[in-house]
Design a protein around this motif. Structure first.
Motif, PDB file in Angstrom:
ATOM      1  N   PRO A  27     -31.140  31.847  -6.728  1.00 24.85           N
ATOM      2  CA  PRO A  27     -30.483  31.045  -5.708  1.00 24.85           C
ATOM      3  C   PRO A  27     -29.678  29.857  -6.225  1.00 24.85           C
ATOM      4  CG  PRO A  27     -32.770  30.392  -5.802  1.00 24.85           C
ATOM      5  CD  PRO A  27     -32.589  31.512  -6.789  1.00 24.85           C
ATOM      6  N   LEU A  28     -29.825  29.435  -7.492  1.00 22.35           N
ATOM      7  CA  LEU A  28     -29.087  28.279  -7.995  1.00 22.35           C
ATOM      8  C   LEU A  28     -28.157  28.734  -9.110  1.00 22.35           C
ATOM      9  CD1 LEU A  28     -28.765  25.200  -7.769  1.00 22.35           C
ATOM     10  CD2 LEU A  28     -30.489  24.992  -9.561  1.00 22.35           C
ATOM     11  N   LEU A  29     -26.849  28.675  -8.827  1.00 21.94           N
ATOM     12  CA  LEU A  29     -25.862  29.141  -9.794  1.00 21.94           C
ATOM     13  C   LEU A  29     -24.959  27.998 -10.244  1.00 21.94           C
ATOM     14  CD1 LEU A  29     -24.678  32.402  -8.025  1.00 21.94           C
ATOM     15  CD2 LEU A  29     -25.863  32.285 -10.198  1.00 21.94           C
ATOM     16  N   PRO A  30     -25.026  27.601 -11.509  1.00 23.72           N
ATOM     17  CA  PRO A  30     -24.024  26.673 -12.028  1.00 23.72           C
ATOM     18  C   PRO A  30     -22.688  27.413 -12.147  1.00 23.72           C
ATOM     19  CG  PRO A  30     -25.877  26.915 -13.562  1.00 23.72           C
ATOM     20  CD  PRO A  30     -26.047  27.919 -12.484  1.00 23.72           C
ATOM     21  N   TYR A  31     -21.585  26.692 -11.999  1.00 23.24           N
ATOM     22  CA  TYR A  31     -20.278  27.324 -12.162  1.00 23.24           C
ATOM     23  C   TYR A  31     -19.276  26.324 -12.732  1.00 23.24           C
ATOM     24  CZ  TYR A  31     -18.745  24.968  -7.874  1.00 23.24           C
ATOM     25  OH  TYR A  31     -18.421  24.015  -6.939  1.00 23.24           O
ATOM     26  N   VAL A  32     -18.217  26.864 -13.321  1.00 24.52           N
ATOM     27  CA  VAL A  32     -17.078  26.077 -13.789  1.00 24.52           C
ATOM     28  C   VAL A  32     -15.822  26.728 -13.232  1.00 24.52           C
ATOM     29  CG1 VAL A  32     -18.158  25.178 -15.890  1.00 24.52           C
ATOM     30  CG2 VAL A  32     -16.930  27.346 -15.965  1.00 24.52           C
ATOM     31  N   GLY A  33     -14.776  25.924 -13.037  1.00 25.39           N
ATOM     32  CA  GLY A  33     -13.551  26.470 -12.479  1.00 25.39           C
ATOM     33  C   GLY A  33     -12.312  25.725 -12.935  1.00 25.39           C
ATOM     34  N   VAL A  34     -11.180  26.398 -12.798  1.00 26.49           N
ATOM     35  CA  VAL A  34      -9.867  25.854 -13.112  1.00 26.49           C
ATOM     36  C   VAL A  34      -8.934  26.222 -11.963  1.00 26.49           C
ATOM     37  CG1 VAL A  34      -7.907  25.952 -14.712  1.00 26.49           C
ATOM     38  CG2 VAL A  34     -10.221  26.156 -15.590  1.00 26.49           C
ATOM     39  N   MET A  35      -8.071  25.290 -11.554  1.00 26.39           N
ATOM     40  CA  MET A  35      -7.127  25.574 -10.474  1.00 26.39           C
ATOM     41  C   MET A  35      -5.802  24.870 -10.733  1.00 26.39           C
ATOM     42  SD  MET A  35      -7.524  25.109  -6.380  1.00 26.39           S
ATOM     43  CE  MET A  35      -8.698  26.451  -6.366  1.00 26.39           C
ATOM     44  N   ILE A  36      -4.719  25.519 -10.349  1.00 27.27           N
ATOM     45  CA  ILE A  36      -3.375  24.946 -10.382  1.00 27.27           C
ATOM     46  C   ILE A  36      -2.843  24.989  -8.956  1.00 27.27           C
ATOM     47  CG2 ILE A  36      -1.014  25.222 -11.242  1.00 27.27           C
ATOM     48  CD1 ILE A  36      -2.903  24.483 -13.437  1.00 27.27           C
ATOM     49  N   SER A  37      -2.238  23.886  -8.502  1.00 33.40           N
ATOM     50  CA  SER A  37      -1.670  23.885  -7.151  1.00 33.40           C
ATOM     51  C   SER A  37      -0.346  23.130  -7.124  1.00 33.40           C
ATOM     52  CB  SER A  37      -2.658  23.282  -6.153  1.00 33.40           C
ATOM     53  OG  SER A  37      -3.028  21.988  -6.529  1.00 33.40           O
ATOM     54  N   ARG A  38       0.492  23.508  -6.162  1.00 28.42           N
ATOM     55  CA  ARG A  38       1.783  22.857  -5.956  1.00 28.42           C
ATOM     56  C   ARG A  38       1.974  22.631  -4.472  1.00 28.42           C
ATOM     57  NH1 ARG A  38       6.532  24.592  -9.875  1.00 28.42           N
ATOM     58  NH2 ARG A  38       7.204  22.630  -9.035  1.00 28.42           N
ATOM     59  N   GLY A  39       2.658  21.547  -4.151  1.00 30.71           N
ATOM     60  CA  GLY A  39       2.902  21.276  -2.748  1.00 30.71           C
ATOM     61  C   GLY A  39       3.820  20.094  -2.551  1.00 30.71           C
TER      62      GLY A  39
ATOM     63  N   ALA B 108       0.851  -1.197   0.000  1.00 26.19           N
ATOM     64  CA  ALA B 108       0.000   0.000   0.000  1.00 26.19           C
ATOM     65  C   ALA B 108       0.881   1.239   0.000  1.00 26.19           C
ATOM     66  CB  ALA B 108      -0.900   0.005   1.226  1.00 26.19           C
ATOM     67  N   TYR B 109       0.574   2.150  -0.910  1.00 27.54           N
ATOM     68  CA  TYR B 109       1.211   3.462  -0.923  1.00 27.54           C
ATOM     69  C   TYR B 109       0.226   4.428  -0.268  1.00 27.54           C
ATOM     70  CZ  TYR B 109       2.366   8.059  -2.621  1.00 27.54           C
ATOM     71  OH  TYR B 109       2.636   9.387  -2.690  1.00 27.54           O
ATOM     72  N   ASN B 110       0.641   5.059   0.827  1.00 28.87           N
ATOM     73  CA  ASN B 110      -0.213   6.011   1.540  1.00 28.87           C
ATOM     74  C   ASN B 110       0.441   7.375   1.506  1.00 28.87           C
ATOM     75  OD1 ASN B 110      -2.169   4.032   2.647  1.00 28.87           O
ATOM     76  ND2 ASN B 110      -0.317   3.248   3.614  1.00 28.87           N
ATOM     77  N   GLY B 111      -0.340   8.409   1.179  1.00 28.27           N
ATOM     78  CA  GLY B 111       0.224   9.746   1.085  1.00 28.27           C
ATOM     79  C   GLY B 111      -0.586  10.784   1.838  1.00 28.27           C
ATOM     80  N   LEU B 112       0.104  11.821   2.303  1.00 31.80           N
ATOM     81  CA  LEU B 112      -0.513  12.997   2.909  1.00 31.80           C
ATOM     82  C   LEU B 112       0.017  14.198   2.156  1.00 31.80           C
ATOM     83  CD1 LEU B 112      -2.281  14.286   5.088  1.00 31.80           C
ATOM     84  CD2 LEU B 112      -0.260  14.319   6.564  1.00 31.80           C
ATOM     85  N   ASN B 113      -0.847  14.844   1.375  1.00 28.28           N
ATOM     86  CA  ASN B 113      -0.466  15.906   0.467  1.00 28.28           C
ATOM     87  C   ASN B 113      -0.961  17.242   1.011  1.00 28.28           C
ATOM     88  OD1 ASN B 113      -0.926  17.879  -1.582  1.00 28.28           O
ATOM     89  ND2 ASN B 113      -0.869  16.327  -3.160  1.00 28.28           N
ATOM     90  N   LEU B 114      -0.072  18.213   1.121  1.00 32.78           N
ATOM     91  CA  LEU B 114      -0.447  19.583   1.463  1.00 32.78           C
ATOM     92  C   LEU B 114       0.028  20.474   0.328  1.00 32.78           C
ATOM     93  CD1 LEU B 114      -1.702  21.595   3.402  1.00 32.78           C
ATOM     94  CD2 LEU B 114       0.521  21.786   4.532  1.00 32.78           C
ATOM     95  N   ALA B 115      -0.916  21.132  -0.332  1.00 32.75           N
ATOM     96  CA  ALA B 115      -0.593  21.966  -1.486  1.00 32.75           C
ATOM     97  C   ALA B 115      -1.266  23.327  -1.334  1.00 32.75           C
ATOM     98  CB  ALA B 115      -1.054  21.295  -2.777  1.00 32.75           C
ATOM     99  N   PHE B 116      -0.767  24.295  -2.088  1.00 33.25           N
ATOM    100  CA  PHE B 116      -1.366  25.627  -2.132  1.00 33.25           C
ATOM    101  C   PHE B 116      -1.728  25.912  -3.577  1.00 33.25           C
ATOM    102  CE2 PHE B 116      -1.363  30.260  -2.324  1.00 33.25           C
ATOM    103  CZ  PHE B 116      -2.211  30.542  -1.261  1.00 33.25           C
ATOM    104  N   GLY B 117      -2.954  26.414  -3.804  1.00 27.28           N
ATOM    105  CA  GLY B 117      -3.404  26.613  -5.166  1.00 27.28           C
ATOM    106  C   GLY B 117      -4.041  27.960  -5.420  1.00 27.28           C
ATOM    107  N   ALA B 118      -4.161  28.278  -6.699  1.00 21.39           N
ATOM    108  CA  ALA B 118      -4.846  29.490  -7.153  1.00 21.39           C
ATOM    109  C   ALA B 118      -5.703  29.095  -8.347  1.00 21.39           C
ATOM    110  CB  ALA B 118      -3.840  30.563  -7.548  1.00 21.39           C
TER     111      ALA B 118
END
Length: 195
Positions: free
Chosen positions: A106-118, A86-96
Protein backbone atom coordinates in the motif's frame (compact mmCIF):
# COMPACT_ATOMS: atom_id res chain seq x y z
CA UNK A 1 12.00 11.01 16.59
CA UNK A 2 13.85 10.52 13.29
CA UNK A 3 14.66 6.90 14.21
CA UNK A 4 11.02 6.21 15.04
CA UNK A 5 9.83 7.76 11.77
CA UNK A 6 12.43 5.81 9.79
CA UNK A 7 11.38 2.58 11.51
CA UNK A 8 7.68 3.20 10.79
CA UNK A 9 8.33 3.96 7.12
CA UNK A 10 10.55 0.87 6.81
CA UNK A 11 7.92 -1.35 8.40
CA UNK A 12 5.22 0.07 6.12
CA UNK A 13 7.33 -0.62 3.02
CA UNK A 14 8.29 -4.13 4.16
CA UNK A 15 4.73 -5.03 5.10
CA UNK A 16 3.35 -3.79 1.78
CA UNK A 17 3.91 -7.09 -0.04
CA UNK A 18 0.29 -8.11 0.55
CA UNK A 19 -0.73 -5.89 -2.40
CA UNK A 20 0.39 -6.19 -6.03
CA UNK A 21 2.48 -3.68 -7.93
CA UNK A 22 0.81 -1.30 -10.39
CA UNK A 23 0.50 -3.26 -13.60
CA UNK A 24 0.95 -2.36 -17.24
CA UNK A 25 -2.20 -0.92 -18.94
CA UNK A 26 -3.55 0.66 -15.72
CA UNK A 27 -5.22 4.03 -16.29
CA UNK A 28 -5.07 6.71 -13.58
CA UNK A 29 -7.01 9.87 -12.77
CA UNK A 30 -4.95 12.15 -10.55
CA UNK A 31 -5.21 15.52 -8.91
CA UNK A 32 -3.14 17.55 -6.49
CA UNK A 33 -3.08 20.90 -4.77
CA UNK A 34 0.35 22.39 -4.17
CA UNK A 35 1.84 25.47 -2.62
CA UNK A 36 5.32 26.88 -2.65
CA UNK A 37 7.70 29.57 -1.61
CA UNK A 38 10.63 30.33 -3.89
CA UNK A 39 12.59 32.98 -5.73
CA UNK A 40 11.89 35.00 -8.86
CA UNK A 41 14.75 36.61 -10.80
CA UNK A 42 13.88 39.35 -13.28
CA UNK A 43 16.49 39.88 -16.01
CA UNK A 44 19.86 40.04 -14.22
CA UNK A 45 18.48 41.79 -11.13
CA UNK A 46 18.39 40.34 -7.65
CA UNK A 47 16.08 37.50 -6.67
CA UNK A 48 12.79 38.27 -4.97
CA UNK A 49 10.65 36.13 -2.70
CA UNK A 50 7.60 34.65 -4.41
CA UNK A 51 4.85 32.26 -3.47
CA UNK A 52 2.11 30.44 -5.35
CA UNK A 53 -0.78 28.03 -5.05
CA UNK A 54 -1.74 25.57 -7.78
CA UNK A 55 -4.03 22.78 -8.91
CA UNK A 56 -2.78 19.95 -11.09
CA UNK A 57 -5.36 17.41 -12.38
CA UNK A 58 -4.19 14.70 -14.77
CA UNK A 59 -4.61 11.38 -16.50
CA UNK A 60 -1.96 8.67 -16.65
CA UNK A 61 -1.28 5.33 -18.29
CA UNK A 62 1.19 2.63 -17.18
CA UNK A 63 3.20 1.61 -20.25
CA UNK A 64 5.03 -1.04 -18.18
CA UNK A 65 4.65 -2.19 -14.58
CA UNK A 66 5.25 0.72 -12.14
CA UNK A 67 6.08 3.24 -14.95
CA UNK A 68 3.42 5.87 -15.71
CA UNK A 69 3.13 8.45 -18.50
CA UNK A 70 1.05 11.50 -17.47
CA UNK A 71 -0.74 14.33 -19.28
CA UNK A 72 -1.90 17.24 -17.15
CA UNK A 73 -3.09 20.83 -17.22
CA UNK A 74 -1.73 23.13 -14.48
CA UNK A 75 -3.37 26.16 -12.94
CA UNK A 76 -1.10 28.33 -10.77
CA UNK A 77 -1.77 31.63 -8.97
CA UNK A 78 1.44 33.45 -7.97
CA UNK A 79 2.63 36.60 -6.22
CA UNK A 80 6.06 38.31 -6.14
CA UNK A 81 7.02 41.55 -4.39
CA UNK A 82 9.36 43.57 -6.66
CA UNK A 83 10.52 47.19 -6.24
CA UNK A 84 7.61 48.07 -3.96
CA UNK A 85 4.99 46.63 -6.34
CA UNK A 86 3.23 43.29 -6.38
CA UNK A 87 3.48 41.07 -9.44
CA UNK A 88 0.44 38.77 -9.59
CA UNK A 89 0.11 35.99 -12.14
CA UNK A 90 -2.41 33.40 -13.30
CA UNK A 91 -0.65 30.61 -15.19
CA UNK A 92 -2.40 27.95 -17.27
CA UNK A 93 -0.05 25.35 -18.73
CA UNK A 94 -0.25 21.89 -20.27
CA UNK A 95 2.35 19.28 -19.39
CA UNK A 96 3.57 15.76 -20.02
CA UNK A 97 5.73 13.65 -17.76
CA UNK A 98 6.59 10.28 -16.29
CA UNK A 99 6.45 8.73 -12.82
CA UNK A 100 8.38 5.69 -11.66
CA UNK A 101 6.92 3.83 -8.66
CA UNK A 102 9.01 1.54 -6.45
CA UNK A 103 7.99 -1.44 -4.32
CA UNK A 104 4.44 -2.63 -3.94
CA UNK A 105 1.20 -1.36 -2.42
CA UNK A 106 0.00 0.00 0.00
CA UNK A 107 2.92 2.49 0.32
CA UNK A 108 4.72 3.30 -2.93
CA UNK A 109 7.55 5.82 -3.14
CA UNK A 110 7.81 7.45 -6.57
CA UNK A 111 9.89 9.94 -8.55
CA UNK A 112 8.78 11.95 -11.56
CA UNK A 113 9.79 14.43 -14.23
CA UNK A 114 7.48 16.80 -16.12
CA UNK A 115 7.79 19.49 -18.80
CA UNK A 116 4.99 22.01 -19.35
CA UNK A 117 4.29 25.07 -21.48
CA UNK A 118 1.58 27.65 -21.26
CA UNK A 119 0.56 31.28 -20.93
CA UNK A 120 0.32 33.56 -17.95
CA UNK A 121 -1.96 36.56 -17.53
CA UNK A 122 -0.53 38.99 -15.02
CA UNK A 123 -0.47 42.47 -13.58
CA UNK A 124 2.40 44.47 -12.13
CA UNK A 125 1.37 46.91 -9.43
CA UNK A 126 -2.09 47.06 -11.00
CA UNK A 127 -0.84 47.53 -14.59
CA UNK A 128 -1.80 44.63 -16.90
CA UNK A 129 0.99 42.73 -18.65
CA UNK A 130 0.77 40.50 -21.68
CA UNK A 131 2.75 37.29 -21.32
CA UNK A 132 4.15 35.10 -24.03
CA UNK A 133 5.05 31.47 -23.39
CA UNK A 134 6.11 30.19 -19.99
CA UNK A 135 8.15 26.96 -19.94
CA UNK A 136 8.47 24.85 -16.78
CA UNK A 137 10.48 21.82 -15.75
CA UNK A 138 9.55 19.81 -12.65
CA UNK A 139 11.36 17.16 -10.60
CA UNK A 140 9.22 15.38 -8.00
CA UNK A 141 9.57 12.75 -5.27
CA UNK A 142 6.71 11.49 -3.17
CA UNK A 143 4.73 8.73 -1.53
CA UNK A 144 1.46 7.19 -2.70
CA UNK A 145 -0.48 5.49 0.10
CA UNK A 146 -3.23 3.15 -1.15
CA UNK A 147 -6.30 3.18 1.08
CA UNK A 148 -7.73 0.32 -1.04
CA UNK A 149 -6.78 -1.45 -4.28
CA UNK A 150 -7.66 1.48 -6.54
CA UNK A 151 -7.52 4.74 -4.51
CA UNK A 152 -4.40 6.43 -3.11
CA UNK A 153 -3.45 9.60 -1.28
CA UNK A 154 -0.23 11.25 -2.45
CA UNK A 155 2.17 13.64 -0.78
CA UNK A 156 5.12 15.06 -2.68
CA UNK A 157 8.05 17.43 -2.71
CA UNK A 158 8.67 19.09 -6.06
CA UNK A 159 11.30 21.43 -7.55
CA UNK A 160 10.12 23.68 -10.40
CA UNK A 161 12.23 25.89 -12.67
CA UNK A 162 10.43 28.17 -15.12
CA UNK A 163 11.40 30.77 -17.72
CA UNK A 164 9.05 33.43 -19.06
CA UNK A 165 9.36 36.29 -21.52
CA UNK A 166 7.11 39.16 -20.52
CA UNK A 167 6.03 41.88 -22.93
CA UNK A 168 4.81 44.97 -21.12
CA UNK A 169 1.66 46.16 -22.82
CA UNK A 170 1.36 49.82 -21.83
CA UNK A 171 -1.26 51.12 -24.24
CA UNK A 172 -0.23 48.72 -26.99
CA UNK A 173 3.53 49.35 -26.67
CA UNK A 174 5.19 45.93 -26.96
CA UNK A 175 8.72 47.35 -27.24
CA UNK A 176 9.72 46.67 -23.61
CA UNK A 177 10.22 43.07 -22.49
CA UNK A 178 11.95 41.18 -19.71
CA UNK A 179 12.98 37.62 -18.98
CA UNK A 180 11.87 36.13 -15.68
CA UNK A 181 13.26 32.96 -14.07
CA UNK A 182 11.59 31.22 -11.15
CA UNK A 183 12.85 28.48 -8.86
CA UNK A 184 10.34 26.99 -6.45
CA UNK A 185 10.13 24.15 -3.97
CA UNK A 186 6.53 22.86 -3.89
CA UNK A 187 4.79 20.76 -1.29
CA UNK A 188 1.80 18.87 -2.70
CA UNK A 189 -1.11 16.79 -1.46
CA UNK A 190 -3.22 14.83 -3.91
CA UNK A 191 -5.14 11.70 -4.78
CA UNK A 192 -5.16 9.02 -7.45
CA UNK A 193 -7.78 6.66 -8.85
CA UNK A 194 -6.33 3.55 -10.50
CA UNK A 195 -8.71 1.96 -13.04
Amino acid sequence: MVKTLTLLISLAILSSSVYAQIEKSTITLNGSIFGNIGTTQIESNSSYLSYSLGFNPGVGYFIVDNFEVILTPKLVISNTEYSGSAYNGLNLAFGAGVNKYFGSKPLLPYVGVMISRGNERSDWGGTPLSVTIITQGDLEAGLAYFINESVCIKCSLNYTHSNSKYIRDYGGDDSTSSITKRNNINIGLGFGFFL
